[in-house]
Design a protein around this motif. Structure first.
Motif, PDB file in Angstrom:
ATOM      1  N   LEU A   1       0.846  -1.198   0.000  1.00  0.00           N
ATOM      2  CA  LEU A   1       0.000   0.000   0.000  1.00  0.00           C
ATOM      3  C   LEU A   1       0.882   1.248   0.000  1.00  0.00           C
ATOM      4  CD1 LEU A   1      -2.452  -1.348   2.725  1.00  0.00           C
ATOM      5  CD2 LEU A   1      -2.952  -1.204   0.295  1.00  0.00           C
ATOM      6  N   ASP A   2       0.882   1.956  -1.127  1.00  0.00           N
ATOM      7  CA  ASP A   2       1.742   3.138  -1.286  1.00  0.00           C
ATOM      8  C   ASP A   2       1.026   4.399  -0.831  1.00  0.00           C
ATOM      9  OD1 ASP A   2       2.983   1.602  -4.204  1.00  0.00           O
ATOM     10  OD2 ASP A   2       4.171   2.150  -2.439  1.00  0.00           O
ATOM     11  N   ILE A   3       1.491   4.971   0.260  1.00  0.00           N
ATOM     12  CA  ILE A   3       0.871   6.166   0.833  1.00  0.00           C
ATOM     13  C   ILE A   3       1.732   7.385   0.498  1.00  0.00           C
ATOM     14  CG2 ILE A   3      -0.057   7.216   2.929  1.00  0.00           C
ATOM     15  CD1 ILE A   3      -1.259   4.386   2.188  1.00  0.00           C
ATOM     16  N   MET A   4       1.158   8.344  -0.227  1.00  0.00           N
ATOM     17  CA  MET A   4       1.935   9.479  -0.736  1.00  0.00           C
ATOM     18  C   MET A   4       1.296  10.806  -0.307  1.00  0.00           C
ATOM     19  SD  MET A   4       2.568   8.119  -4.606  1.00  0.00           S
ATOM     20  CE  MET A   4       3.357   6.540  -4.902  1.00  0.00           C
ATOM     21  N   ASP A   5       2.143  11.795   0.082  1.00  0.00           N
ATOM     22  CA  ASP A   5       1.614  13.038   0.666  1.00  0.00           C
ATOM     23  C   ASP A   5       1.707  14.254  -0.256  1.00  0.00           C
ATOM     24  OD1 ASP A   5       4.468  13.887   2.858  1.00  0.00           O
ATOM     25  OD2 ASP A   5       4.327  13.592   0.667  1.00  0.00           O
ATOM     26  N   GLY A   6       2.289  14.061  -1.460  1.00  0.00           N
ATOM     27  CA  GLY A   6       2.420  15.212  -2.353  1.00  0.00           C
ATOM     28  C   GLY A   6       3.515  16.172  -1.923  1.00  0.00           C
ATOM     29  N   HIS A   7       4.256  15.839  -0.866  1.00  0.00           N
ATOM     30  CA  HIS A   7       5.397  16.667  -0.403  1.00  0.00           C
ATOM     31  C   HIS A   7       6.703  15.886  -0.528  1.00  0.00           C
ATOM     32  CE1 HIS A   7       3.010  19.963   1.321  1.00  0.00           C
ATOM     33  NE2 HIS A   7       2.140  19.027   1.651  1.00  0.00           N
TER      34      HIS A   7
ATOM     35  N   LEU B   1       5.113   4.212   3.673  1.00  0.00           N
ATOM     36  CA  LEU B   1       4.798   5.627   3.917  1.00  0.00           C
ATOM     37  C   LEU B   1       5.801   6.508   3.192  1.00  0.00           C
ATOM     38  CD1 LEU B   1       3.847   5.670   7.735  1.00  0.00           C
ATOM     39  CD2 LEU B   1       2.347   5.411   5.727  1.00  0.00           C
ATOM     40  N   MET B   2       5.344   7.193   2.162  1.00  0.00           N
ATOM     41  CA  MET B   2       6.157   8.183   1.462  1.00  0.00           C
ATOM     42  C   MET B   2       5.679   9.564   1.903  1.00  0.00           C
ATOM     43  SD  MET B   2       6.243   6.261  -2.213  1.00  0.00           S
ATOM     44  CE  MET B   2       4.870   5.195  -1.771  1.00  0.00           C
ATOM     45  N   LEU B   3       6.028   9.898   3.144  1.00  0.00           N
ATOM     46  CA  LEU B   3       5.528  11.104   3.809  1.00  0.00           C
ATOM     47  C   LEU B   3       6.698  11.889   4.388  1.00  0.00           C
ATOM     48  CD1 LEU B   3       2.692   9.424   5.962  1.00  0.00           C
ATOM     49  CD2 LEU B   3       2.525  10.252   3.601  1.00  0.00           C
ATOM     50  N   ASP B   4       6.545  13.234   4.420  1.00  0.00           N
ATOM     51  CA  ASP B   4       7.573  14.052   5.062  1.00  0.00           C
ATOM     52  C   ASP B   4       7.621  13.814   6.567  1.00  0.00           C
ATOM     53  OD1 ASP B   4       7.704  17.207   3.208  1.00  0.00           O
ATOM     54  OD2 ASP B   4       8.999  15.442   3.234  1.00  0.00           O
TER      55      ASP B   4
END
Ligand code: DX5
Ligand code: ZN
Length: 220
Positions: free
Chosen positions: A38-44, A71-74
């Protein structure tokens, strides 16, 4: 050298049908596979947005698959409890952003969830080494994160070998996961270097020969 672990194929639902994720989960289950990535992306941290804990929670109701949450999050440390509540069974966090990585790994583990670190293609292996004793899994990106369908970065292959060597030298037992551009051709390059957990979005959901791809990767 090949990993001591059984090889797992983890389809990335980012490449699934976002108008009907339930059907994409069923495609994975019908293929007799156990994990969903599950690829979670924040646009940052990455230049794309995907979905959040609410969507994961909705998928959780529909599926018994193992939820491998990337988690691809800042600020991943701010969202751990939300994804744990949503049903994550494993959470991987990037080492690149500026936040307390080690404390976040401890927090995930304290909740009984598997944890690991993620390194982007250009991040040196040494950056991940201090965290290895805490890791159930190490995820190495073979594309710049943010989008599916990109080309595999062969320059990451020596990094796979490095984490395989450290696993042996430090007598650790983490899984070695590869993510990005994994297909019929690139999968063997990863497993022969010690990788044992392969993420595939396009090659699983959008390419012909899904059965042959599964057979090549898992041997089953
Ligand atoms: C990219 C994601 C990957 C991606 C894999 O940021 O982390 O999981 O969805 O997709 P493919 O297999 O198409 O490269
Ligand atoms: Zn991913």
């Amino acid at each position: 050298m090949p990993s001591p672990h059984k090889t797992i194929l983890a389809p990335s639902i980012l490449a699934g049908d976002h108008a009907n994720l339930r059907s994409s989960l069923k495609v994975i289950e019908d293929a007799q596979l156990d994990w969903v990535h599950l690829d979670i992306m924040d646009g940052h941290f990455v230049p794309n947005l995907s979905f959040g804990p609410q969507t994961v929670k909705a998928m959780r109701r529909d599926s018994k698959l193992f939820f491998d949450v990337h988690l691809m999050l800042d600020n991943p440390h701010r969202y751990i409890d939300a994804f744990l509540d949503a049903g994550a069974e494993q959470i991987t966090i990037h080492v690149e952003p500026d936040y307390p990585v080690e404390a976040t790994l401890h927090h995930i583990k304290s909740k009984g969830c598997r944890c690991g670190i993620v390194l982007n293609p250009d991040t040196p292996a040494e950056v991940g080494k201090p965290f290895l004793p805490l890791c159930d899994i190490v995820l190495l990106m073979t594309v710049q994160p943010g989008f599916g369908g990109q080309s595999f970065r062969h320059d990451v292959l020596p990094k796979i070998e490095q984490f395989d060597r450290w696993r042996q030298e430090m007598a650790l037992n983490y899984r070695l996961e590869i993510d990005g551009g994994v297909d019929l051709q690139t999968a063997p390059l990863c497993t022969e270097r010690g990788a044992d957990t392969l993420v595939a979005g396009t090659a699983f959901f959008k390419a012909a020969g899904q059965r042959r791809f599964i057979q090549t990767v898992t041997g089953r």
